[in-house]
Design a protein around this motif. Structure first.
Motif, PDB file in Angstrom:
ATOM      1  N   LEU A 142       3.539  -7.728  -7.562  1.00 52.18           N
ATOM      2  CA  LEU A 142       4.075  -7.988  -6.178  1.00 52.18           C
ATOM      3  C   LEU A 142       3.444  -6.646  -5.281  1.00 52.18           C
ATOM      4  CD1 LEU A 142       7.531  -9.203  -6.395  1.00 52.18           C
ATOM      5  CD2 LEU A 142       5.600 -10.351  -6.019  1.00 52.18           C
ATOM      6  N   LEU A 143       3.147  -5.607  -5.718  1.00 53.72           N
ATOM      7  CA  LEU A 143       2.761  -4.737  -4.726  1.00 53.72           C
ATOM      8  C   LEU A 143       1.729  -5.030  -3.927  1.00 53.72           C
ATOM      9  CD1 LEU A 143       2.861  -1.058  -6.906  1.00 53.72           C
ATOM     10  CD2 LEU A 143       4.414  -1.908  -4.854  1.00 53.72           C
ATOM     11  N   PRO A 144       0.511  -5.642  -4.248  1.00 51.61           N
ATOM     12  CA  PRO A 144      -0.528  -6.107  -3.158  1.00 51.61           C
ATOM     13  C   PRO A 144       0.205  -7.274  -2.484  1.00 51.61           C
ATOM     14  CG  PRO A 144      -1.353  -6.177  -5.499  1.00 51.61           C
ATOM     15  CD  PRO A 144       0.316  -6.083  -5.738  1.00 51.61           C
ATOM     16  N   GLU A 145       1.088  -8.022  -2.627  1.00 49.71           N
ATOM     17  CA  GLU A 145       1.551  -8.725  -1.804  1.00 49.71           C
ATOM     18  C   GLU A 145       2.733  -8.408  -0.581  1.00 49.71           C
ATOM     19  OE1 GLU A 145       0.959 -12.467  -1.643  1.00 49.71           O
ATOM     20  OE2 GLU A 145      -0.630 -11.786  -3.051  1.00 49.71           O
ATOM     21  N   SER A 146       3.528  -7.516  -1.254  1.00 51.44           N
ATOM     22  CA  SER A 146       4.525  -7.051  -0.344  1.00 51.44           C
ATOM     23  C   SER A 146       4.026  -5.718   0.630  1.00 51.44           C
ATOM     24  CB  SER A 146       5.745  -6.616  -1.095  1.00 51.44           C
ATOM     25  OG  SER A 146       5.325  -5.583  -2.020  1.00 51.44           O
ATOM     26  N   TYR A 147       2.880  -5.100   0.220  1.00 56.27           N
ATOM     27  CA  TYR A 147       2.525  -3.903   0.833  1.00 56.27           C
ATOM     28  C   TYR A 147       1.339  -4.078   1.227  1.00 56.27           C
ATOM     29  CZ  TYR A 147       1.119   0.853   1.687  1.00 56.27           C
ATOM     30  OH  TYR A 147       1.150   2.100   2.386  1.00 56.27           O
ATOM     31  N   GLU A 148       0.131  -4.291   0.836  1.00 52.97           N
ATOM     32  CA  GLU A 148      -1.250  -4.428   1.304  1.00 52.97           C
ATOM     33  C   GLU A 148      -1.361  -5.266   2.319  1.00 52.97           C
ATOM     34  OE1 GLU A 148      -4.229  -4.824  -1.933  1.00 52.97           O
ATOM     35  OE2 GLU A 148      -3.403  -3.329  -2.799  1.00 52.97           O
ATOM     36  N   LEU A 149      -0.598  -6.487   2.490  1.00 47.08           N
ATOM     37  CA  LEU A 149      -1.023  -7.338   3.536  1.00 47.08           C
ATOM     38  C   LEU A 149      -0.052  -7.200   4.850  1.00 47.08           C
ATOM     39  CD1 LEU A 149      -1.086 -10.507   1.238  1.00 47.08           C
ATOM     40  CD2 LEU A 149      -2.952  -9.299   2.046  1.00 47.08           C
ATOM     41  N   GLN A 150       0.655  -6.149   4.674  1.00 44.37           N
ATOM     42  CA  GLN A 150       1.582  -5.977   6.022  1.00 44.37           C
ATOM     43  C   GLN A 150       0.530  -5.474   6.949  1.00 44.37           C
ATOM     44  OE1 GLN A 150       4.644  -6.655   6.014  1.00 44.37           O
ATOM     45  NE2 GLN A 150       4.698  -7.176   3.980  1.00 44.37           N
ATOM     46  N   PHE A 151       1.352  -5.576   8.215  1.00 42.32           N
ATOM     47  CA  PHE A 151       0.245  -5.003   9.526  1.00 42.32           C
ATOM     48  C   PHE A 151       0.490  -3.568   9.311  1.00 42.32           C
ATOM     49  CE2 PHE A 151       1.628  -9.129  11.053  1.00 42.32           C
ATOM     50  CZ  PHE A 151       0.397  -9.659  11.656  1.00 42.32           C
ATOM     51  N   ASP A 152      -0.662  -2.957   9.806  1.00 42.83           N
ATOM     52  CA  ASP A 152      -0.278  -1.451   9.917  1.00 42.83           C
ATOM     53  C   ASP A 152       0.757  -0.789  10.184  1.00 42.83           C
ATOM     54  OD1 ASP A 152      -2.912  -1.649   8.916  1.00 42.83           O
ATOM     55  OD2 ASP A 152      -4.100  -1.053  10.625  1.00 42.83           O
ATOM     56  N   GLU A 153       1.577  -1.265  11.565  1.00 41.93           N
ATOM     57  CA  GLU A 153       2.860  -0.774  11.973  1.00 41.93           C
ATOM     58  C   GLU A 153       4.040  -0.979  11.107  1.00 41.93           C
ATOM     59  OE1 GLU A 153       1.809  -4.479  14.268  1.00 41.93           O
ATOM     60  OE2 GLU A 153       0.641  -2.920  13.450  1.00 41.93           O
ATOM     61  N   ASP A 154       3.709  -1.850  10.320  1.00 39.88           N
ATOM     62  CA  ASP A 154       4.702  -2.236   9.388  1.00 39.88           C
ATOM     63  C   ASP A 154       4.889  -1.941   7.903  1.00 39.88           C
ATOM     64  OD1 ASP A 154       6.085  -3.741  11.311  1.00 39.88           O
ATOM     65  OD2 ASP A 154       4.866  -5.606  10.702  1.00 39.88           O
ATOM     66  N   ARG A 155       3.471  -1.258   7.577  1.00 33.08           N
ATOM     67  CA  ARG A 155       3.235  -1.011   6.148  1.00 33.08           C
ATOM     68  C   ARG A 155       4.060   0.468   5.922  1.00 33.08           C
ATOM     69  NH1 ARG A 155      -2.130  -0.592   6.141  1.00 33.08           N
ATOM     70  NH2 ARG A 155      -2.095  -2.900   5.999  1.00 33.08           N
ATOM     71  N   ALA A 156       4.347   1.318   6.553  1.00 35.44           N
ATOM     72  CA  ALA A 156       5.177   2.505   6.155  1.00 35.44           C
ATOM     73  C   ALA A 156       6.576   2.028   5.990  1.00 35.44           C
ATOM     74  CB  ALA A 156       5.131   3.545   7.536  1.00 35.44           C
ATOM     75  N   GLY A 157       6.926   1.181   6.745  1.00 37.51           N
ATOM     76  CA  GLY A 157       8.685   0.638   6.225  1.00 37.51           C
ATOM     77  C   GLY A 157       8.765   0.110   4.829  1.00 37.51           C
ATOM     78  N   VAL A 158       7.682  -0.811   4.788  1.00 38.55           N
ATOM     79  CA  VAL A 158       7.818  -1.668   3.481  1.00 38.55           C
ATOM     80  C   VAL A 158       7.409  -0.779   2.243  1.00 38.55           C
ATOM     81  CG1 VAL A 158       6.492  -3.540   1.973  1.00 38.55           C
ATOM     82  CG2 VAL A 158       7.109  -3.613   4.589  1.00 38.55           C
ATOM     83  N   GLY A 159       6.415   0.301   2.298  1.00 35.32           N
ATOM     84  CA  GLY A 159       6.336   1.413   1.411  1.00 35.32           C
ATOM     85  C   GLY A 159       7.614   2.088   0.987  1.00 35.32           C
ATOM     86  N   HIS A 160       8.212   2.486   2.157  1.00 28.54           N
ATOM     87  CA  HIS A 160       9.465   3.117   1.935  1.00 28.54           C
ATOM     88  C   HIS A 160      10.312   2.551   1.157  1.00 28.54           C
ATOM     89  CE1 HIS A 160      12.988   6.089   2.804  1.00 28.54           C
ATOM     90  NE2 HIS A 160      13.785   4.778   3.290  1.00 28.54           N
ATOM     91  N   GLU A 161      10.613   1.171   1.517  1.00 26.40           N
ATOM     92  CA  GLU A 161      11.392   0.247   0.725  1.00 26.40           C
ATOM     93  C   GLU A 161      11.103   0.399  -0.755  1.00 26.40           C
ATOM     94  OE1 GLU A 161      11.509  -3.669   2.583  1.00 26.40           O
ATOM     95  OE2 GLU A 161      12.502  -2.805   4.297  1.00 26.40           O
ATOM     96  N   ILE A 162       9.794   0.111  -0.848  1.00 27.70           N
ATOM     97  CA  ILE A 162       9.308   0.123  -2.590  1.00 27.70           C
ATOM     98  C   ILE A 162       9.737   1.420  -3.171  1.00 27.70           C
ATOM     99  CG2 ILE A 162       7.250   0.140  -3.830  1.00 27.70           C
ATOM    100  CD1 ILE A 162       5.797  -1.725  -1.785  1.00 27.70           C
ATOM    101  N   ILE A 163       9.380   2.345  -2.553  1.00 27.81           N
ATOM    102  CA  ILE A 163       9.660   3.923  -3.163  1.00 27.81           C
ATOM    103  C   ILE A 163      11.293   3.849  -3.428  1.00 27.81           C
ATOM    104  CG2 ILE A 163       9.934   6.313  -2.791  1.00 27.81           C
ATOM    105  CD1 ILE A 163       7.236   5.905  -1.036  1.00 27.81           C
ATOM    106  N   VAL A 164      11.974   3.435  -2.531  1.00 27.01           N
ATOM    107  CA  VAL A 164      13.568   3.594  -2.680  1.00 27.01           C
ATOM    108  C   VAL A 164      13.909   2.740  -4.006  1.00 27.01           C
ATOM    109  CG1 VAL A 164      15.663   3.114  -1.707  1.00 27.01           C
ATOM    110  CG2 VAL A 164      14.009   4.278  -0.253  1.00 27.01           C
ATOM    111  N   LYS A 165      13.420   1.528  -3.861  1.00 26.67           N
ATOM    112  CA  LYS A 165      13.674   0.563  -4.966  1.00 26.67           C
ATOM    113  C   LYS A 165      13.278   1.010  -6.384  1.00 26.67           C
ATOM    114  CE  LYS A 165      14.136  -4.279  -5.975  1.00 26.67           C
ATOM    115  NZ  LYS A 165      13.843  -5.791  -5.440  1.00 26.67           N
TER     116      LYS A 165
END
Length: 225
Positions: free
Chosen positions: A25-48
């Protein structure tokens, strides 16, 4: 890949679902995000997945790699978690895969792969109604006989291609569709030819395209977008 990891998690006496989902799921949930949203999604992945206090913590990933992900989170790099995903893949390819080979699920996986590798012909599919027409032919809904999965079959008539000297354009289209891997753009699932046509079997997008929407001229709301 998803079918493989689900079988793997069923086959071995350990819950590898978290590891599998991290890799898939990393490519789906992180790479496909808009640039302005990617940091937030990345933070969620790190926390989880990469925080020790989390119930989903993946403990097979090197601490230095986790630190590196935290330090580079602000860069919004699409490859931020690439090494994490590779670490998970490497781990699953060793003892978990050996255990998978000894299980009943491995035979089922081989059966799926055998079916997948069969030569694709027109007899592989059931053809249904026409979805649209183009310069070289038409697009029909189709169904794989063995699995029941629906696709869109783009039939490119050889006579039209030759008449319009479109051989190179058709080849380029096929090559591009082969490389696409996105939830938002159709991709190539199968390709075969008949006596009269070249057939590209594509992932089907239910609901049509933007051109068919009645509100396209007046504008689409943010919610519908």
């Amino acid at each position: 890949m998803l079918s493989y990891v689900l079988l793997l998690s069923n086959a071995i006496q350990f819950d590898y679902t978290v590891l599998s989902l991290l890799y898939v799921l990393l490519p789906e949930s992180y790479e496909l995000q808009f640039d302005e949203d990617r940091a937030g999604v990345g933070h969620e992945i790190i926390v989880k997945f990469l925080t020790k206090e989390s119930t989903h913590f993946v403990d097979i990933i090197n601490e230095d790699l986790i630190t590196q992900c935290n330090e580079n989170l602000h860069t919004n790099s699409k490859d931020l978690f690439a090494q994490c995903a590779q670490s998970v893949k490497d781990f699953l390819s060793k003892e978990p895969f050996n255990e998978f080979e000894r299980s009943k699920y491995f035979l089922r996986y081989l059966q799926w792969k055998t079916l997948e590798n069969r030569t694709v012909t027109a007899k592989t599919f059931r053809m249904y109604r026409v979805l649209g027409k183009g310069g070289f032919g038409e697009v029909c809904a189709c169904q794989v006989r063995a699995t029941g999965k629906m696709y869109a079959c783009k039939k490119l008539e050889k006579k039209r291609i030759k008449k319009r000297k479109g051989e190179s354009m058709v080849l380029i289209e096929k090559q591009i569709l082969q490389k696409i891997n996105s939830r938002f753009v159709v991709s190539l699932a199968y390709a075969y030819e008949t006596k009269d046509a070249l057939c590209l079997v594509l992932t089907i997008m239910n609901g049509g395209d933007l051109k068919t929407r009645p509100d396209i001229r007046s504008g689409i709301s943010d919610g519908n977008t």
